[in-house]
Design a protein around this motif. Structure first.
Motif, PDB file in Angstrom:
ATOM      1  N   SER A 128      11.641  -5.270   9.741  1.00  0.00           N
ATOM      2  CA  SER A 128      11.238  -6.222   8.861  1.00  0.00           C
ATOM      3  C   SER A 128      12.296  -7.339   8.963  1.00  0.00           C
ATOM      4  CB  SER A 128      10.906  -5.753   7.396  1.00  0.00           C
ATOM      5  OG  SER A 128      10.786  -6.956   6.582  1.00  0.00           O
ATOM      6  N   ARG A 175       9.515  -4.223  -1.054  1.00  0.00           N
ATOM      7  CA  ARG A 175       8.134  -3.800  -0.777  1.00  0.00           C
ATOM      8  C   ARG A 175       7.292  -4.692  -0.094  1.00  0.00           C
ATOM      9  NH1 ARG A 175       7.419   1.030  -3.612  1.00  0.00           N
ATOM     10  NH2 ARG A 175       9.388   2.203  -4.074  1.00  0.00           N
ATOM     11  N   PHE A 176       7.575  -6.078  -0.446  1.00  0.00           N
ATOM     12  CA  PHE A 176       6.663  -7.018   0.424  1.00  0.00           C
ATOM     13  C   PHE A 176       6.993  -7.284   1.778  1.00  0.00           C
ATOM     14  CE2 PHE A 176       5.602 -11.127   1.913  1.00  0.00           C
ATOM     15  CZ  PHE A 176       4.138 -11.260   1.763  1.00  0.00           C
ATOM     16  N   ASN A 228       8.753  -5.063   3.834  1.00  0.00           N
ATOM     17  CA  ASN A 228       8.311  -4.112   4.466  1.00  0.00           C
ATOM     18  C   ASN A 228       6.989  -3.934   4.752  1.00  0.00           C
ATOM     19  OD1 ASN A 228      11.177  -3.211   4.660  1.00  0.00           O
ATOM     20  ND2 ASN A 228      10.942  -1.827   3.035  1.00  0.00           N
ATOM     21  N   PHE A 229       5.910  -4.314   3.736  1.00  0.00           N
ATOM     22  CA  PHE A 229       4.752  -4.391   4.224  1.00  0.00           C
ATOM     23  C   PHE A 229       4.173  -5.429   5.064  1.00  0.00           C
ATOM     24  CE2 PHE A 229       0.480  -5.839   2.865  1.00  0.00           C
ATOM     25  CZ  PHE A 229      -0.384  -4.723   3.216  1.00  0.00           C
ATOM     26  N   ALA A 230       4.525  -6.522   4.852  1.00  0.00           N
ATOM     27  CA  ALA A 230       4.218  -7.943   5.540  1.00  0.00           C
ATOM     28  C   ALA A 230       4.626  -7.857   6.789  1.00  0.00           C
ATOM     29  CB  ALA A 230       4.327  -9.178   4.737  1.00  0.00           C
ATOM     30  N   GLU A 237       4.785  -3.063   8.271  1.00  0.00           N
ATOM     31  CA  GLU A 237       3.441  -2.173   8.181  1.00  0.00           C
ATOM     32  C   GLU A 237       2.453  -3.061   8.935  1.00  0.00           C
ATOM     33  OE1 GLU A 237       0.823   0.730   5.213  1.00  0.00           O
ATOM     34  OE2 GLU A 237       3.017  -0.468   4.546  1.00  0.00           O
ATOM     35  N   VAL A 238       2.179  -4.292   8.208  1.00  0.00           N
ATOM     36  CA  VAL A 238       1.048  -5.293   8.694  1.00  0.00           C
ATOM     37  C   VAL A 238       1.088  -5.569  10.083  1.00  0.00           C
ATOM     38  CG1 VAL A 238      -0.153  -7.287   8.283  1.00  0.00           C
ATOM     39  CG2 VAL A 238       0.525  -5.645   6.367  1.00  0.00           C
ATOM     40  N   SER A 249       0.398  -3.010  12.384  1.00  0.00           N
ATOM     41  CA  SER A 249      -0.806  -2.096  12.462  1.00  0.00           C
ATOM     42  C   SER A 249      -1.837  -2.639  13.632  1.00  0.00           C
ATOM     43  CB  SER A 249      -1.499  -3.027  11.105  1.00  0.00           C
ATOM     44  OG  SER A 249      -2.026  -4.041  11.106  1.00  0.00           O
ATOM     45  N   PRO A 277      -1.847 -10.059   3.291  1.00  0.00           N
ATOM     46  CA  PRO A 277      -0.616 -10.391   2.428  1.00  0.00           C
ATOM     47  C   PRO A 277      -0.707 -11.610   1.712  1.00  0.00           C
ATOM     48  CG  PRO A 277       0.098  -9.135   4.390  1.00  0.00           C
ATOM     49  CD  PRO A 277      -1.275  -9.834   4.738  1.00  0.00           C
TER      50      PRO A 277
END
Length: 255
Positions: free
Chosen positions: A7, A32-33, A35-37, A40-41, A44, A230
């Protein structure tokens, strides 16, 4: 929990040298944002960075997120999206959101490009004239949606038939025919405009079909939805997924 290495590196590619103030004011949220956007995203699927950024720009216009859009224009250029491509996204948005909702994005784009030392206006991309915009717009509709569109501009009740005419000469004749982006990419960004603004599910399903006819298959559109989630959240993303499934069923029936 900490922001992952991936990230951090992806964020640095988008915004070299920039440290968000949210790291100080909202550290738990930004962990959290990001790491997600940005981990993880992004990891994917195998969507390339340029396509991802074009989709995100169109999605941010559709969702009316002008401040985030200004930031992501810079990121998009860092990933190889050209100023002409960015301008074409903005211009085409007018057909799907109207100038009232796009004007601020046009101004924001000019501001960012000027700040980057890019001289305006950019090289012209128009390929039609007043005389042939209808004919070429109809051909664009046929190329994307099929031969049934050849006479569509003359269809509908007399009192509203002019709108179908405008779809041909203005929406497709003035915008889709421009160089700078091909039909396949233009259908993709239209899908993003519609999914992000919501309330356009019939048109979203229709353009999902258009995307599939252009080679942007169901799997590709799911990748687009995933990468834009996101920025617009789950409800509109799930609505878009439902429309993609409906479009895939329609296309399957025509085989």
């Amino acid at each position: 929990m900490e922001i992952t290495d991936y990230s951090n590196k992806y964020h640095e590619r988008m915004f070299p040298g920039y440290k968000s103030k949210l790291l100080e004011t909202d550290p738990e949220f930004i962990e959290r944002f990001d790491n997600f956007a940005f981990d993880e995203v992004v990891n994917s699927d195998d969507l390339d960075d340029r396509t991802r950024m074009l989709a995100i720009l169109a999605t941010l216009i559709g969702a009316q997120c002008v401040n985030e859009y200004k930031a992501m224009v810079k990121a998009a250029m860092n990933f190889g999206v050209t100023p002409i491509e960015i301008k074409e996204v903005v211009y085409q948005a007018v057909a799907y959101l109207g100038i009232g909702r796009v004007f601020d994005f046009l101004q924001a784009t000019n501001e960012v490009l000027s700040d980057q030392g890019i001289k305006l206006p950019l090289e012209g991309q128009a390929t039609t004239t007043t005389e042939n915009r209808l004919k070429k717009g109809i051909q664009a509709q046929v190329d994307i949606f099929g031969t049934q569109m050849a006479e569509f501009y003359k269809s509908g009740p007399v009192e509203s038939r002019h709108i179908n005419h405008w779809l041909a000469d203005n929406c497709f004749g003035d915008y889709y025919t421009r160089s700078g982006l091909d039909y396949k990419t233009r259908e993709m960004i239209t899908f993003c405009f519609l999914s992000a603004q919501g309330g356009c599910e019939p048109q979203l399903t229709s353009h999902a079909v258009g995307n599939m006819r252009m080679g942007n298959d169901k799997a590709f559109l799911i990748k687009i939805i995933s990468q834009c989630l996101p920025y617009i959240g789950y409800p509109r993303s799930l609505n878009a997924l439902r429309c993609v499934n409906e479009a895939a069923n329609q296309v399957e029936k025509t085989k």
